[in-house]
Every structure is written in C-alpha cells, then in structure tokens.
Design a protein around this motif. Structure first.
Motif, short mmCIF file in Angstrom:
data_model
loop_
_atom_site.label_atom_id
_atom_site.label_comp_id
_atom_site.label_asym_id
_atom_site.label_seq_id
_atom_site.Cartn_x
_atom_site.Cartn_y
_atom_site.Cartn_z
N PRO A 8 8.64 6.59 12.54
CA PRO A 8 8.15 6.33 10.77
C PRO A 8 7.11 5.47 10.89
CG PRO A 8 10.63 6.56 11.17
CD PRO A 8 9.96 6.36 12.73
N ASP A 9 7.25 4.19 11.47
CA ASP A 9 6.11 3.37 10.99
C ASP A 9 4.86 3.77 11.50
OD1 ASP A 9 7.17 2.92 13.80
OD2 ASP A 9 6.53 0.77 13.72
N GLU A 12 3.06 6.11 9.36
CA GLU A 12 2.31 5.24 8.06
C GLU A 12 1.02 4.95 8.37
OE1 GLU A 12 3.32 4.82 5.10
OE2 GLU A 12 5.59 4.98 4.95
N LYS A 13 0.80 4.71 9.68
CA LYS A 13 -0.51 4.25 10.17
C LYS A 13 -1.51 5.28 10.26
CE LYS A 13 1.42 0.52 13.15
NZ LYS A 13 1.51 -0.02 14.65
N GLU A 15 -4.25 7.58 8.97
CA GLU A 15 -5.00 7.94 7.78
C GLU A 15 -5.14 9.25 7.45
OE1 GLU A 15 -5.93 5.56 5.68
OE2 GLU A 15 -5.13 3.58 6.87
N LYS A 58 -1.93 7.81 0.88
CA LYS A 58 -0.68 7.53 1.74
C LYS A 58 0.54 7.05 0.89
CE LYS A 58 -1.44 4.97 5.49
NZ LYS A 58 -1.97 4.02 6.30
N ASP A 59 0.10 6.98 -0.44
CA ASP A 59 1.31 6.31 -1.31
C ASP A 59 2.01 7.58 -2.08
OD1 ASP A 59 -0.53 7.48 -2.92
OD2 ASP A 59 -0.88 5.92 -4.32
N TYR A 63 4.99 11.02 2.16
CA TYR A 63 3.86 11.20 3.15
C TYR A 63 4.14 11.32 4.56
CZ TYR A 63 -0.44 9.80 5.24
OH TYR A 63 -1.62 9.73 6.02
N ARG A 64 5.47 10.65 4.87
CA ARG A 64 5.73 10.58 6.42
C ARG A 64 6.20 12.01 6.62
NH1 ARG A 64 9.76 5.33 7.30
NH2 ARG A 64 7.97 3.76 6.75
#
Length: 399
Positions: A8-9, A12-13, A15, A58-59, A63-64
């Motif tokens: 998951p993290d 987030e990276k 783009e 991304k907000d 998104y994930r």
C-alpha cells in the motif's frame, strides 16, 4: 506467472504522470475519462484488451485501489514483461542495464566463480563510466573515486532473471547527490545518472570497433583514441572480467522514458575474439601517462621564481577539483598576482592540463586563473586588485 503486487505505501509513491508516460511508450493512448478525476487509456492495436483508468490526482480517496486495478490490467496485457514495468513505476526515471552471458547452465545455474566475475565486471564497467563522465582519462588509478562513489550510491540491483546468469542494474536518470550534502541533489552540478549510462554505452560501443581496427592494422594507438569515447583501462578490465571464458556476453539498456537524451545504441556484444585485443588495450593504456584538463581550487602554499616580476610556479594545497593533495601550477604574467595573495588566506582557481611526470602533480597549459575570498566573493576581490594596480585581474592573461 507470479505477480509482484506493490505494498500500500508503495502504491502511494506511484505518480499518475509516470504511469501514463510508461503506458504511452507501450502503445496505449488516452481515450476519454472524467475531467479532473481520471483518464482512460486503451491499447488501440488490440481492442480485446481492457482499458486502464488512471486517477489524475493522488489525493483522490480510492487512489490506491484504482492504481492496483490498473496494475492488474498491465499484468493481463503485457505478460512476462509486466513485472519489469511495475518496478519502473516504483523507480521512476531509472535506466535498466541488463548484462547476460551465453554460458552452459545446469538447472538454470552457472559456476559461482563465473557469476561472481560477471557481477564484479559489470560493477567495474559502471564505476569506469562514472569516472569517464567526469573526466576522459586512459587510466584513473585511485582518481575520480568521488564521482564513482556518488553514482554507485544511487544504483540499485534489479531482480534476478530466470537462468541466474542475467544481472541487472537500475541506474537513476536524474541528478546525483552532491558530495558532503547527504540527500541533496542539484541538476546543475556535475553529471547525471543518464550521463553515466550514455558514457557507458559510448565506451562499450567504441571497444569492438577499436578491437577490429587493431586486428586489421596492429596499431594499439586506436585504444588511446577511444579514450575520448569514455574508454579507460578500468573499463577494459571490467569487460574482460565480465566476459571471462563465456561464449559471449551482452550488455543492453532499457532506456527510461523520463529522459530523451540517450545514446544511439542500446546493445553491445563481446565474444572470445575480443579477448586478445582487450589484453593489448590493458597493457597499452596502463603505460599512458595521466593527462587531463581540470579546474582546481586551492590555497597558495609555495612560490618558486627567479624573478617575482616574471613567470614562476606556485604550489596549491588542493581543496576541490582533484584528488591530488598538492599541484604545482606553471604561471606567466599571473605569477605576480599569486605573490600578492600568498599569505592573505585567499583562494585561487586554475584550469589547465593536470599531469604527473614524476612524483609531483603539475598543471600546465593554464587557460584560466581567478582569485577569490573564502566566501566566494570574486567580484569585490577583483575590484580591490584593480585599485592596487592590477587592472587585468579579471583576465589573468591580460588579453
């Protein structure tokens, strides 16, 4: 096929722009979407493939999930190459250098010594390319290690491919960190990772051509001419170690779409026929005296001249620009200015050919000399020198 699913993290990276750039290079095209929220991408040459929806920000709350769904479509559409593509999302702006050997295997394995030499050889080649990007030299010895260290600290090793005799290196495209400033990058300072990879393939492509010329004409001087392309003794040694006793070795690069300034070739092969020329190149380049153009910053610690009003030699304690602790600089009319600043805690910048004919390093054919204080204030220093009668302080050659 085993799927690599980013955590998951890691999702987030990723783009949105990087994802779309990669899709575009794979033949996908944008087709509709929701303005301000998402864009839809389709593969025009295969209407049976599902579309990919990429959030534009991304907000966005899901998104994930949307990125994870898009990655699943990539796996479905791209087959075996999907995993490499996903890794590119997580390492945007990386050129992937692949080194593979044509060697007998047993259950996908090779001899430990052969595999070890392959990895060490590739590292030698990367280190040599980083040094040559900063300065073209036939033999570096212990010089330019800062440039190599800066680059290698940013290179990552890619996942092992099937066969275990394929080694990959992920090289950053952008700026490399500045020495002594951990984590600080500056695009206007020194070479970029892409510059290093360009140098690597410029040098690698020059070696087979030089080897063929040597075989035809028995002229080892062709290897010295190839130094301008990035060839060095260290690179040649790396190629030799990398090839070993294999039938062939191939080094290729998959260029990142993040940058367009790439070298023309993306694949170079070496075979046993190159071993003898490589041996000759090693001997020939090791005998060459070091000579390179450098710009050094230092403090004047010694003066040598029969007449202070004429030319002379100053010894600089080097602060930047060379691994040499001290360099003797041959000066003409600028010598009197060096006499003036000696003992005043001022610094001198000099550009010329660095050589080492004996035990001492020297700088000859000097084309630039400047003086400044410890705060880098050269303009005010120039004014003070003019006031003291040195009207040509801004142009030490006086022309």
């Amino acid at each position: 096929m085993t799927k690599y699913v980013p955590a998951p993290d890691e999702l987030e990276k990723i783009e949105p722009a990087d994802f779309e750039t990669v899709l575009r290079t794979l033949g996908w095209s944008q087709s509709g979407g929701i303005p301000g929220l998402a864009r839809q991408w389709v593969k025009l040459d295969d209407e049976s493939e599902p579309s990919v929806v990429i959030p534009v920000r991304k907000d966005i709350r899901d998104y994930r999930r949307r990125i994870s769904e898009a990655i699943s479509v990539i796996y479905s559409a791209q087959g075996k190459s999907a995993e490499d593509i996903v890794i590119q999302f997580l390492l945007p702006g990386s050129d992937e250098i692949t080194n593979s050997k044509d060697e007998e295997t047993i259950a996908g394995s090779i001899l430990w010594e052969s595999g070890e030499k392959q990895m060490l050889g590739l590292k030698e080649m990367l280190v040599a390319a980083a040094k040559s990007t900063e300065s073209r030299e036939s033999h570096f010895r212990n010089r330019r290690w800062k440039a190599a260290s800066r680059y290698m600290s940013q290179v990552r090793m890619g996942q092992t491919r099937v066969g275990s005799y394929v080694v990959t290196a992920l090289s950053p495209v952008g700026a490399l960190p500045i020495d002594g400033r951990s984590g600080v990058y500056e695009s206007n300072f020194g070479p970029t990772g892409r510059d290093v990879v360009n140098t690597l393939f410029s040098a690698l492509s020059a070696v087979p051509e030089s080897s063929d010329q040597f075989i035809r004409h028995s002229n080892a001087g062709v290897f010295l001419e190839a130094v301008q392309d990035g060839v060095s003794l260290e690179l040649v040694r790396g190629i030799k170690d990398n090839l070993g006793s294999s039938a062939s070795v191939e080094t290729s690069v998959s260029w990142s779409p993040k940058s367009d300034d790439r070298f023309a070739l993306d694949r170079v092969d070496f075979e046993p026929k190159h071993v003898m020329p490589l041996e000759v190149a090693s001997v020939y380049l090791s005998r060459q005296e070091k000579s390179s153009t450098v710009t050094v910053v230092g403090r004047v610690v010694k003066l040598e001249s029969a007449d202070p009003e004429e030319e002379g030699i100053v010894t600089l304690q080097i602060l930047e620009g060379s691994e040499a602790p001290h360099i003797r600089v041959h000066l003409g009319a600028e010598y009197r200015k060096a006499v003036e600043i000696h003992g005043r805690s001022l610094l001198m910048v000099a550009r010329g050919k660095q050589e080492r004919p004996g035990r001492d390093y020297t700088l000859t054919e000097v084309t630039e000399v400047r003086f400044f204080d410890s705060r880098g204030n050269s303009e005010s220093l120039t004014d003070s020198l003019i006031e003291e009668g040195y009207e040509d302080a801004s142009d030490p050659r006086g022309d």
